[in-house]
Write a protein that holds these residues in place. Structure first.
Motif, PDB file in Angstrom:
ATOM      1  N   LYS A   1       0.971  -1.154  -0.097  1.00  0.00           N
ATOM      2  CA  LYS A   1       0.040   0.111  -0.013  1.00  0.00           C
ATOM      3  C   LYS A   1       0.828   1.078  -0.149  1.00  0.00           C
ATOM      4  N   VAL A   2       0.748   1.819  -1.041  1.00  0.00           N
ATOM      5  CA  VAL A   2       1.796   3.128  -1.313  1.00  0.00           C
ATOM      6  C   VAL A   2       0.907   4.465  -1.340  1.00  0.00           C
ATOM      7  N   ILE A   3       0.824   5.508  -0.594  1.00  0.00           N
ATOM      8  CA  ILE A   3       0.128   6.573  -0.759  1.00  0.00           C
ATOM      9  C   ILE A   3       0.503   7.815  -0.589  1.00  0.00           C
ATOM     10  N   TYR A   4       2.022   7.626  -1.125  1.00  0.00           N
ATOM     11  CA  TYR A   4       2.457   9.018  -1.208  1.00  0.00           C
ATOM     12  C   TYR A   4       4.028   8.651  -2.008  1.00  0.00           C
ATOM     13  N   ILE A   5       4.083   9.701  -2.773  1.00  0.00           N
ATOM     14  CA  ILE A   5       5.666   9.506  -3.511  1.00  0.00           C
ATOM     15  C   ILE A   5       6.820   9.469  -2.308  1.00  0.00           C
ATOM     16  N   GLY A   6       7.762   8.564  -2.766  1.00  0.00           N
ATOM     17  CA  GLY A   6       8.855   8.465  -1.535  1.00  0.00           C
ATOM     18  C   GLY A   6       9.979   8.091  -2.186  1.00  0.00           C
ATOM     19  N   THR A   7      11.026   7.880  -1.409  1.00  0.00           N
ATOM     20  CA  THR A   7      12.211   7.426  -1.743  1.00  0.00           C
ATOM     21  C   THR A   7      13.065   6.372  -0.718  1.00  0.00           C
ATOM     22  N   ASN A   8      14.139   6.141  -0.789  1.00  0.00           N
ATOM     23  CA  ASN A   8      14.644   5.209   0.144  1.00  0.00           C
ATOM     24  C   ASN A   8      15.606   5.840   1.087  1.00  0.00           C
ATOM     25  N   GLY A   9      14.953   6.534   2.093  1.00  0.00           N
ATOM     26  CA  GLY A   9      16.141   7.353   3.022  1.00  0.00           C
ATOM     27  C   GLY A   9      16.269   6.536   4.432  1.00  0.00           C
ATOM     28  N   LYS A  10      16.009   5.116   4.270  1.00  0.00           N
ATOM     29  CA  LYS A  10      16.090   4.565   5.786  1.00  0.00           C
ATOM     30  C   LYS A  10      17.485   4.477   6.356  1.00  0.00           C
ATOM     31  N   MET A  11      17.740   4.308   7.561  1.00  0.00           N
ATOM     32  CA  MET A  11      18.770   3.853   8.148  1.00  0.00           C
ATOM     33  C   MET A  11      18.793   2.476   8.483  1.00  0.00           C
ATOM     34  N   ASN A  12      19.952   1.646   8.373  1.00  0.00           N
ATOM     35  CA  ASN A  12      20.181   0.299   8.534  1.00  0.00           C
ATOM     36  C   ASN A  12      20.501   0.165   9.937  1.00  0.00           C
ATOM     37  N   GLU A  13      20.435  -1.323  10.393  1.00  0.00           N
ATOM     38  CA  GLU A  13      20.605  -1.292  11.860  1.00  0.00           C
ATOM     39  C   GLU A  13      22.237  -1.298  12.354  1.00  0.00           C
ATOM     40  N   VAL A  14      22.944  -1.485  11.516  1.00  0.00           N
ATOM     41  CA  VAL A  14      24.434  -1.419  11.772  1.00  0.00           C
ATOM     42  C   VAL A  14      24.702   0.004  12.190  1.00  0.00           C
ATOM     43  N   SER A  15      24.397   0.881  11.275  1.00  0.00           N
ATOM     44  CA  SER A  15      24.294   2.591  11.791  1.00  0.00           C
ATOM     45  C   SER A  15      23.781   2.770  13.169  1.00  0.00           C
ATOM     46  N   ALA A  16      22.580   2.261  13.058  1.00  0.00           N
ATOM     47  CA  ALA A  16      21.923   2.374  14.539  1.00  0.00           C
ATOM     48  C   ALA A  16      22.647   2.077  15.565  1.00  0.00           C
ATOM     49  N   ALA A  17      23.156   0.871  15.470  1.00  0.00           N
ATOM     50  CA  ALA A  17      23.988   0.184  16.533  1.00  0.00           C
ATOM     51  C   ALA A  17      25.145   1.334  16.770  1.00  0.00           C
ATOM     52  N   MET A  18      25.794   1.639  15.888  1.00  0.00           N
ATOM     53  CA  MET A  18      26.827   2.696  16.029  1.00  0.00           C
ATOM     54  C   MET A  18      26.582   3.778  16.686  1.00  0.00           C
TER      55      MET A  18
END
Ligand SMILES: *Cc1c(COP(=O)(O)O)cnc(C)c1O
Length: 395
Positions: free
Chosen positions: A235-252
């Motif tokens: 279900k896509v309700i908006y134009i978007g991009t891929n701006g996600k942070m990954n888990e290694v980065s969050a662990a750091m």
């Protein structure tokens, strides 16, 4: 990298003061063992990205620490700026300083919004709200203030202009994690603030960024946009991009966050040592952090007055480079002198006298937990010697 100022005399063997390069922006790294344990847990869980548990934990800790309702983590601050700009609905023209990292301008131009470059206030390094007012046109939709060197820009002044003219107000807080403005944490000013967690920044997640805001609707929109606009499976309700942070980065990020007290202590110790050792040197002005507010002391910024110092800022930089001290000219030559802006606005410099002056004088020196007091003593003696040489050759 060898230059006329540092070339050995014939017959001499030039020895750089440092065997290894000492960069501006050497990463601050917290507890290795805790980081590796987190990564091991991540591998056991097999959750590597997509709003994983470390991202959620890091977002909650950031929001609490900064005293703001939402922290939306992103893959880097440039994408975070782009998403924030788009989610706020900015169009037309947006007023930004030219004395900033190029990403502040690019995040606008990337989506065909015109960055209108504003000068800095004389005596400060920050965007001047009085000049902002003069640049407003019917096409202006927003202002982006930049908290350079972790020192807040004129938040009250910019807020007053934004309110008076009905403009949106964002802050590029890439330098300003763990800093305050009049006792209040940077992170909850304006419509939103954008942090960078790039390797060179005070707090790093290898690569990373975040937008913080008290606006629920704005936060929800950015969460959609950073994940392609997905509001649920299929279900896509908006134009978007891929701006996600990954888990290694969050662990750091979580690991480094536990050590920010140590990072500040080393940075502050380094800054005070530079200040002491360069105090009476003619033609060298060290950016002064004002007492009272919290600072991360991540930047050691010199302004070199060529005439009083004896050699030019650039000659000093080359001499330091020849000694493996990678001092940097942030932000030379100013965004308005870089492409595509230089071609778009070939006369922009006429309106940016302070920016031009600063861009010709600034020089940043290495600091951070990777730089020792001994290193700083050697760097300062190189600078002192450079100054003496200059005076000797020009008189
Ligand atoms: C580093 C920086 C950025 C960009 O951050 P990234 O996370 O590298 O994309 C933006 N603005 C300023 C002022 C910066 O210093």
């Amino acid at each position: 990298m060898t230059t006329t100022t540092s070339k050995p005399a014939p017959g001499n063997t030039f020895q750089p003061a440092f065997g290894q390069r000492l960069h501006v922006g050497r990463p601050n790294i917290g507890d290795n063992a805790r980081f590796l344990a987190r990564v091991q847990d991540m591998l056991d869980r097999r959750v590597l990205t997509n709003d994983g548990p470390y991202v959620q934990e890091f977002e909650a800790k950031l929001a609490t620490m900064l005293g703001v309702r939402h922290a939306v983590l992103m893959c880097n601050a440039t994408v975070a700026l782009e998403i924030a700009i788009r989610a706020l609905g900015l169009t037309g023209e947006v007023i930004v300083p030219s004395f900033t990292f190029i990403a502040t301008a690019h995040a606008l131009q990337w989506q065909e919004i015109t960055p209108v470059f504003c000068d800095v206030r004389p005596g400060s390094h920050h965007i001047d709200p009085d000049r902002v007012r003069e640049l407003i046109t019917p096409r202006t939709t927003g202002i982006i203030g930049v908290h350079l060197w972790g020192e807040p820009c004129d938040v009250d002044g910019l807020t007053a202009v934004a309110n008076r003219y009905g403009l949106r107000l964002l802050f590029d807080a890439a330098h300003a994690f763990a800093c305050t403005s009049n006792g209040r944490m940077i992170g909850s000013f304006g419509d939103g603030e954008v942090f960078s967690f790039h390797a060179t920044k005070f707090l790093n997640t290898l690569e990373g960024g975040a937008v913080t805001t008290n606006n629920d609707e704005f936060a929800a929109k950015m969460r959609l946009m950073r994940n392609f606009g997905f509001a649920g499976y299929d279900k896509v309700i908006y134009i978007g991009t891929n701006g996600k942070m990954n888990e290694v980065s969050a662990a750091m990020g979580l690991t480094n966050l536990e050590s920010i007290g140590d990072f500040i202590n080393s940075n502050r110790r380094n800054y005070l040592l530079y200040r002491e050792q360069l105090a009476d040197l003619p033609g060298v002005r060290l950016w002064q952090y004002l007492d009272g507010d919290d600072r991360n002391y991540q930047y050691v910024v010199l302004e070199i007055d060529d005439t009083a110092f004896g050699i030019s800022r650039d000659a000093l930089m080359h001499l330091l480079w020849a000694n493996n001290v990678l001092a940097r000219r942030y932000f030379f030559p100013g965004c308005h002198r870089m492409e595509p802006y230089r071609s778009f606005f070939p006369h922009a410099h006429f309106l940016l006298p302070e920016t031009e002056r600063l861009a010709g004088r600034v020089l940043q020196l290495p600091t951070g937990t990777g730089v020792s007091m001994q290193d700083i003593t050697v760097i300062c003696s190189l600078i002192r010697r450079a100054s003496n040489t200059g005076i000797a050759t020009t008189s």
